[in-house]
Design a protein around this motif. Structure first.
Motif, PDB file in Angstrom:
ATOM      1  N   ASN A 330      -2.645   1.794   2.652  1.00 44.58           N
ATOM      2  CA  ASN A 330      -1.594   0.929   3.181  1.00 44.58           C
ATOM      3  C   ASN A 330      -0.720   1.645   4.196  1.00 44.58           C
ATOM      4  N   LEU A 331      -0.418   2.914   3.937  1.00 44.40           N
ATOM      5  CA  LEU A 331       0.405   3.663   4.889  1.00 44.40           C
ATOM      6  C   LEU A 331      -0.383   4.013   6.145  1.00 44.40           C
ATOM      7  N   ALA A 405       2.692  -1.419  -9.398  1.00 40.60           N
ATOM      8  CA  ALA A 405       3.619  -1.827  -8.340  1.00 40.60           C
ATOM      9  C   ALA A 405       2.831  -1.971  -7.050  1.00 40.60           C
ATOM     10  N   THR A 406       3.337  -2.762  -6.128  1.00 44.24           N
ATOM     11  CA  THR A 406       2.716  -2.878  -4.814  1.00 44.24           C
ATOM     12  C   THR A 406       2.745  -1.521  -4.134  1.00 44.24           C
ATOM     13  N   ALA A 407       1.598  -1.070  -3.622  1.00 42.27           N
ATOM     14  CA  ALA A 407       1.459   0.299  -3.119  1.00 42.27           C
ATOM     15  C   ALA A 407       2.120   0.454  -1.750  1.00 42.27           C
ATOM     16  N   GLY A 408       3.397   0.788  -1.745  1.00 37.91           N
ATOM     17  CA  GLY A 408       4.145   1.043  -0.528  1.00 37.91           C
ATOM     18  C   GLY A 408       5.236   2.063  -0.804  1.00 37.91           C
ATOM     19  N   ILE A 409       6.110   2.263   0.164  1.00 38.01           N
ATOM     20  CA  ILE A 409       7.123   3.305   0.005  1.00 38.01           C
ATOM     21  C   ILE A 409       8.105   3.002  -1.125  1.00 38.01           C
ATOM     22  N   LEU A 410       8.282   1.724  -1.468  1.00 37.29           N
ATOM     23  CA  LEU A 410       9.192   1.379  -2.557  1.00 37.29           C
ATOM     24  C   LEU A 410       8.561   1.627  -3.927  1.00 37.29           C
ATOM     25  N   ALA A 411       7.276   1.987  -3.941  1.00 37.40           N
ATOM     26  CA  ALA A 411       6.591   2.234  -5.209  1.00 37.40           C
ATOM     27  C   ALA A 411       6.737   3.673  -5.683  1.00 37.40           C
ATOM     28  N   ASN A 425       3.977  14.858  -4.445  1.00 38.57           N
ATOM     29  CA  ASN A 425       2.601  14.676  -3.965  1.00 38.57           C
ATOM     30  C   ASN A 425       2.414  13.299  -3.340  1.00 38.57           C
ATOM     31  N   ALA A 426       3.070  12.291  -3.911  1.00 44.86           N
ATOM     32  CA  ALA A 426       2.990  10.945  -3.338  1.00 44.86           C
ATOM     33  C   ALA A 426       3.641  10.893  -1.967  1.00 44.86           C
ATOM     34  N   VAL A 427       4.768  11.568  -1.802  1.00 40.00           N
ATOM     35  CA  VAL A 427       5.447  11.614  -0.498  1.00 40.00           C
ATOM     36  C   VAL A 427       4.542  12.295   0.535  1.00 40.00           C
ATOM     37  N   ILE A 428       3.903  13.399   0.140  1.00 35.65           N
ATOM     38  CA  ILE A 428       2.996  14.091   1.059  1.00 35.65           C
ATOM     39  C   ILE A 428       1.813  13.196   1.415  1.00 35.65           C
ATOM     40  N   CYS A 429       1.310  12.453   0.437  1.00 29.13           N
ATOM     41  CA  CYS A 429       0.223  11.505   0.688  1.00 29.13           C
ATOM     42  C   CYS A 429       0.647  10.468   1.730  1.00 29.13           C
ATOM     43  N   ILE A 430       1.852   9.964   1.599  1.00 30.91           N
ATOM     44  CA  ILE A 430       2.384   8.991   2.556  1.00 30.91           C
ATOM     45  C   ILE A 430       2.446   9.587   3.955  1.00 30.91           C
TER      46      ILE A 430
END
Length: 630
Positions: A330-331, A405-411, A425-430
């Motif tokens: 998604n990102l 949750a919907t897979a976006g930055i708010l998740a 790790n999620a932030v780095i993935c984004i």
């Protein structure tokens, strides 16, 4: 009549009318129909309808892509008839077994996704509040909110039993009772004691069904046949109590002794698979999901993974199937769309790309997928590559979600753990997904030819002094495609169009003509691909590839064809200048409707640029009003 109601009316008309609709529901951007006869659908008419971005038939559903306003349109459609909120069985004869299975899974799980996501985000919020020591787990406020969040998962067998009943055309209240018996405190206590359980001397396997996914679906499937049998043999005078009695006495023992244990075995098998992947190849699922999510979305298969994801939560306490990989994908859509929006000089594409990039950041990718990356093709492959790379990071770092949750930055809150490493790790993935797709799109996607842009600018500068537009267009560039005015009249500014869809050029590059006569002619050699029964809108596809919508008047669909006269039909081939339709302008105006006619190139993004001639000019049906550059 509101814009949403008008759009709902046109969609209903093009899916075969109210009598052809068995059920309707919606997701983030799509209407999802269960239709009695798919052959009655007018797809060309739907695609030519302002406000419809596209259509797709997948997973046993006919889906109409609307955008983020879909819930408003869905509400209007439901007002028109007593439709089920769950997609029912597709009766088309050529439907394959795979489509049937996918359609069943999707229709059962799609209605509950908002509740599951809401409860999941509440769990994540509570985890954040505890982490920052803003809330104490011993506090009753926390405990009440926590039980609220847990309820969606604990009572999942009941919820799934109800949605399964709608799918299998069974009584949802009988189904709710059978789902509830699986988690009744007495049964739960019997399982907890660890002693043997039997029913009429037959062994009942001691299984905890809290958060169970597969057993309630199988139980209700069997129940639907038992219910039909009970209705058939029960006299009318005693059906009110005899039917449910038969249903319960037959289905419940089967559930305890056979169906429930079967579901438990499937759950155990899934657990073995999960453990193997997590221990031996934990990178595989995030890479595949990160790369191929766009194709799953196109086919509607992403909903079909939900039962497996919920099974992960039930057996492992965390999920790796959907969240990490879909976050990467998604990102990537967001980054690629932003790059295209910043690069292009095409106003329509720029608006679409920038807005869809923003929605993709929050996990809603269909506007970006259908409006930008899929149409331009190269960005789609960039999204696949970038999503796969970011998914590899997610897999190697063992990223996990602890709620849906919907897979976006708010998740990000659903990745919260005690040491916050999972969130990092999620932030780095984004960052990997967004930056990589953005950079690749900047360097490898050609959205505009610089030569064409300069020529387009030259048109804007000099067109006011040009009287012979046809000669002028021919002298500019041999690759341009002319669109003649279909009617004589005055070109007016788009901001004077009293319809948001046309005024904001949502359907594509738009020019509006206020007719001075009621005769409309073909603007080029074309095929008639859509012609509304009310005769107020005509869809043409030129031999050169332009798809044009001629929408005669504003809100004139409400006239139901009064004052419109034509013999053309879908499939007709017309030559430039051929007569299309006659309209009684005076009658239309007497009834209070505007004759302003939006003319829209609905496939604008397939061209390098589409240029409209200036406003406030008088035109005849032989004048060029648009140039499309290929």
């Amino acid at each position: 009549m509101s814009n949403y109601e008008k759009l709902a009316n046109e969609i209903i008309e093009n899916v075969g009318g109210l009598t052809n609709i068995d059920s309707v529901t919606n997701c983030m951007t799509r209407l999802r129909f269960g239709l009695k006869d798919n052959t009655k659908v007018n797809e060309d008419g739907l695609k030519a309808t302002p406000g419809v971005q596209g259509t797709v038939y997948k997973g046993g559903q006919f889906q109409v892509i609307i955008g983020t306003d879909v819930s408003n349109v869905s509400d209007e459609i439901r007002k028109k008839g007593n439709f089920s909120d769950s997609i029912t069985e597709d009766n088309s004869e050529n439907k394959g077994i795979i489509n049937k299975v996918l359609g069943t899974i999707t229709s059962i799980f799609q209605p509950i996704i908002p509740a599951i996501c809401g409860a999941g985000m509440l769990r994540a919020l509570l985890a954040l509040l505890v982490f920052f020591e803003w809330l104490n787990p011993e506090d009753q406020t926390y405990q009440l909110l926590n039980l609220l969040a847990d309820s969606a998962f604990y009572f999942l067998p009941v919820i799934l039993a109800i949605t399964s009943a709608y799918r299998f055309k069974a009584n949802p209240y009988y189904a709710a009772v059978l789902g509830a018996m699986l988690i009744h405190p007495t049964f739960t206590a019997m399982v907890g004691e660890g002693t043997a359980i039997n029913f009429a001397g037959l062994p009942v396997k001691a299984i905890s069904y809290g958060s169970a996914v597969i057993p309630p679906i199988l139980i209700v499937l069997v129940m639907s046949y038992v219910e039909k049998f009970a209705k058939k043999i029960s006299p009318n005078a005693v059906k009110i109590f005899l039917v449910p009695l038969i249903v319960f006495l037959i289905t419940a023992p089967l559930a305890w002794i056979i169906i429930g244990p079967m579901g438990g075995i499937l759950g155990d098998m899934l657990l073995v698979v999960f453990e193997f992947l997590n221990n031996q190849a934990r990178w595989v699922i995030p890479v595949l999901m990160g790369a191929f999510t766009p194709f799953f979305v196109m086919t509607g298969m992403h909903y079909s993974f939900m039962p497996v994801q919920l099974a992960q939560y039930a057996t492992l306490g965390y999920g790796t199937l959907l969240g990490p990989g879909m976050l990467a994908s998604n990102l990537s859509q967001a980054g690629s769309s932003l790059a295209i929006g910043l690069k292009t000089k095409n106003k329509v594409l720029k608006q679409t790309a920038l807005s869809s990039s923003a929605t993709a950041l929050f996990g809603i990718t269909e506007p970006a997928l259908y409006g930008v990356t899929l149409k331009l093709k190269t960005p789609l492959w960039i999204v696949v590559f970038s999503g796969g790379v970011a998914g590899l990071w997610a897999g190697l770092t063992n990223m996990r979600t602890y709620a849906s949750a919907t897979a976006g930055i708010l998740a990000l809150p659903v990745y919260v753990t005690e040491d916050m490493s999972n969130v990092l790790n999620a932030v780095i993935c984004i960052v990997i997904a967004f930056v990589l797709s953005f950079v690749l799109a900047v360097f490898f996607v050609k959205v505009d030819s610089s030569e064409t842009v300069e020529e387009s600018d030259e048109i804007d500068k000099n067109i006011d002094t040009t009287t012979d537009r046809t000669i002028f267009a021919a002298e500019i560039n041999q690759t341009n495609i002319e669109v003649k005015s279909p009617v004589s009249g005055n070109i007016i500014p788009n901001n004077e169009i009293q319809d948001d869809v046309f005024r904001n050029q949502i359907m594509g590059n738009t020019i509006a003509v206020d007719p001075i006569e009621g005769e409309f002619y073909a603007p080029f050699d074309a095929e008639v691909v859509s012609f509304f029964p009310t005769k107020h809108a005509i869809g043409l596809k030129s031999t050169t590839g332009i798809e044009l919508l001629i929408h005669i008047g504003i809100d004139t669909v409400e006239l139901d064809g009064d004052g419109f006269h034509s013999d053309i039909k879908v499939g007709d081939q017309v030559k430039k200048g051929d007569h299309l339709i006659s309209v009684d302008i005076n009658l239309v105006k007497e009834k209070g409707y505007s004759m302003i006619t939006p003319i829209v190139v609905t496939n604008t993004q397939e061209f390098t640029d589409v240029v409209s001639l200036p406003e406030k000019k008088n035109v005849s049906n032989s004048d060029t009003i648009m140039l499309a550059f290929s």
